[in-house]
Design a protein around this motif. Structure first.
Motif, PDB file in Angstrom:
ATOM      1  N   ARG A  41       0.810  -1.216   0.000  1.00 24.51           N
ATOM      2  CA  ARG A  41       0.000   0.000   0.000  1.00 24.51           C
ATOM      3  C   ARG A  41       0.844   1.267   0.000  1.00 24.51           C
ATOM      4  NH1 ARG A  41      -3.286   1.285   5.336  1.00 24.51           N
ATOM      5  NH2 ARG A  41      -1.126   1.776   5.874  1.00 24.51           N
ATOM      6  N   SER A  70       0.585  -2.203 -11.031  1.00 28.30           N
ATOM      7  CA  SER A  70      -0.540  -1.300 -10.771  1.00 28.30           C
ATOM      8  C   SER A  70      -0.250  -0.485  -9.524  1.00 28.30           C
ATOM      9  CB  SER A  70      -1.837  -2.087 -10.547  1.00 28.30           C
ATOM     10  OG  SER A  70      -1.853  -2.642  -9.238  1.00 28.30           O
ATOM     11  N   HIS A  71      -1.021   0.562  -9.367  1.00 28.12           N
ATOM     12  CA  HIS A  71      -1.031   1.239  -8.084  1.00 28.12           C
ATOM     13  C   HIS A  71      -1.757   0.348  -7.081  1.00 28.12           C
ATOM     14  CE1 HIS A  71       0.609   4.934  -9.638  1.00 28.12           C
ATOM     15  NE2 HIS A  71      -0.267   4.934 -10.626  1.00 28.12           N
ATOM     16  N   TYR A  73      -4.605  -0.904  -4.607  1.00 26.40           N
ATOM     17  CA  TYR A  73      -6.052  -0.712  -4.523  1.00 26.40           C
ATOM     18  C   TYR A  73      -6.606  -1.748  -3.560  1.00 26.40           C
ATOM     19  CZ  TYR A  73      -6.230  -4.411  -8.195  1.00 26.40           C
ATOM     20  OH  TYR A  73      -6.076  -5.557  -8.929  1.00 26.40           O
ATOM     21  N   PRO A  74      -7.836  -1.554  -3.071  1.00 27.10           N
ATOM     22  CA  PRO A  74      -8.357  -2.463  -2.043  1.00 27.10           C
ATOM     23  C   PRO A  74      -8.457  -3.908  -2.528  1.00 27.10           C
ATOM     24  CG  PRO A  74      -9.650  -0.448  -2.103  1.00 27.10           C
ATOM     25  CD  PRO A  74      -8.733  -0.403  -3.297  1.00 27.10           C
ATOM     26  N   ASP A  75      -8.139  -4.814  -1.642  1.00 31.00           N
ATOM     27  CA  ASP A  75      -8.256  -6.245  -1.941  1.00 31.00           C
ATOM     28  C   ASP A  75      -9.727  -6.640  -1.875  1.00 31.00           C
ATOM     29  OD1 ASP A  75      -8.317  -9.013  -2.001  1.00 31.00           O
ATOM     30  OD2 ASP A  75      -6.529  -9.247  -0.749  1.00 31.00           O
ATOM     31  N   TYR A  76     -10.340  -6.757  -3.057  1.00 23.51           N
ATOM     32  CA  TYR A  76     -11.775  -7.041  -3.177  1.00 23.51           C
ATOM     33  C   TYR A  76     -12.142  -8.401  -2.605  1.00 23.51           C
ATOM     34  CZ  TYR A  76      -9.423  -9.340  -6.974  1.00 23.51           C
ATOM     35  OH  TYR A  76      -8.525 -10.097  -7.668  1.00 23.51           O
ATOM     36  N   PHE A  98      -5.065  -4.195   1.118  1.00 22.86           N
ATOM     37  CA  PHE A  98      -4.742  -3.639  -0.192  1.00 22.86           C
ATOM     38  C   PHE A  98      -3.838  -4.593  -0.959  1.00 22.86           C
ATOM     39  CE2 PHE A  98      -6.356   0.726  -0.153  1.00 22.86           C
ATOM     40  CZ  PHE A  98      -6.755   0.813   1.168  1.00 22.86           C
TER      41      PHE A  98
END
Length: 155
Positions: A41, A70-71, A73-76, A98
């Motif tokens: 993160r 990638s930047h 991002y939240p871990d879906y 993340f």
DNA sequence: GCCAACGTTGGC
DNA sequence: GCCAACGTTGGC
């Protein structure tokens, strides 16, 4: 530009699996350790290079190079009740976990095994060798990265 | 399969 | 905030 070592159990997700993915790219989901999360993160940037380590296999070692793609991002998967990584405490409004996407970069010609790493004096400081280290993501110095690549890429 | 090391949880 | 109990990691 930073350098990282990321572990994966090949039975779960191998370097070959990454290579076979569409676009040779995969979200690094399922990390549920705060230190490892913080690296993804807060410290990773697109283009950072990754030593891809196979753990819990014989022999364990580094099999190739990947890169951050990638930047963060939240871990879906934390929001998905059906996922084995589901975490009811991760609120989509305020995500706890993340990830970044990881992309295949290069195969080593030969694995740099844990056994080899242990006997190279310049690599003795690596986190992976420190007693009790279980972190799945650790920083690597540029010298360590270069030396391991030199070993992995020679014939 | 064993087990040391370590992180997390939850009762108090 | 302590710490015992528990679960997981991962080399061997």
């Amino acid at each position: 530009m930073r350098y990282w070592l990321m572990k994966s159990e090949p039975e779960t997700f191998s370097f070959q699996d990454l290579k076979n993915r569409k676009n040779q790219r995969e979200p690094w989901d399922g990390v549920r350790n705060y230190q490892a999360r913080n690296f993804m993160r807060d410290s990773m940037s697109i283009g950072d290079e990754i030593l891809f380590y196979h753990s819990n296999t014989k022999p364990p070692g580094i099999v190739g190079i990947a890169e951050v793609a990638s930047h963060p991002y939240p871990d879906y998967t934390a929001f998905d009740e059906k996922s084995k990584y589901f975490d009811p405490k991760s609120d989509p409004e305020n995500p706890r976990w993340f990830l970044v996407d990881v992309a295949f970069k290069k195969d080593f010609n030969s694995m740099v095994s844990l056994e080899q790493i242990k006997v190279i004096p310049e690599l003795s400081e690596m986190k992976i060798l420190q007693k009790g280290n279980r972190l799945s993501i650790t920083p690597v110095s540029s010298d360590e990265f270069a030396l391991i690549c030199a070993h992995g890429l020679k014939n």
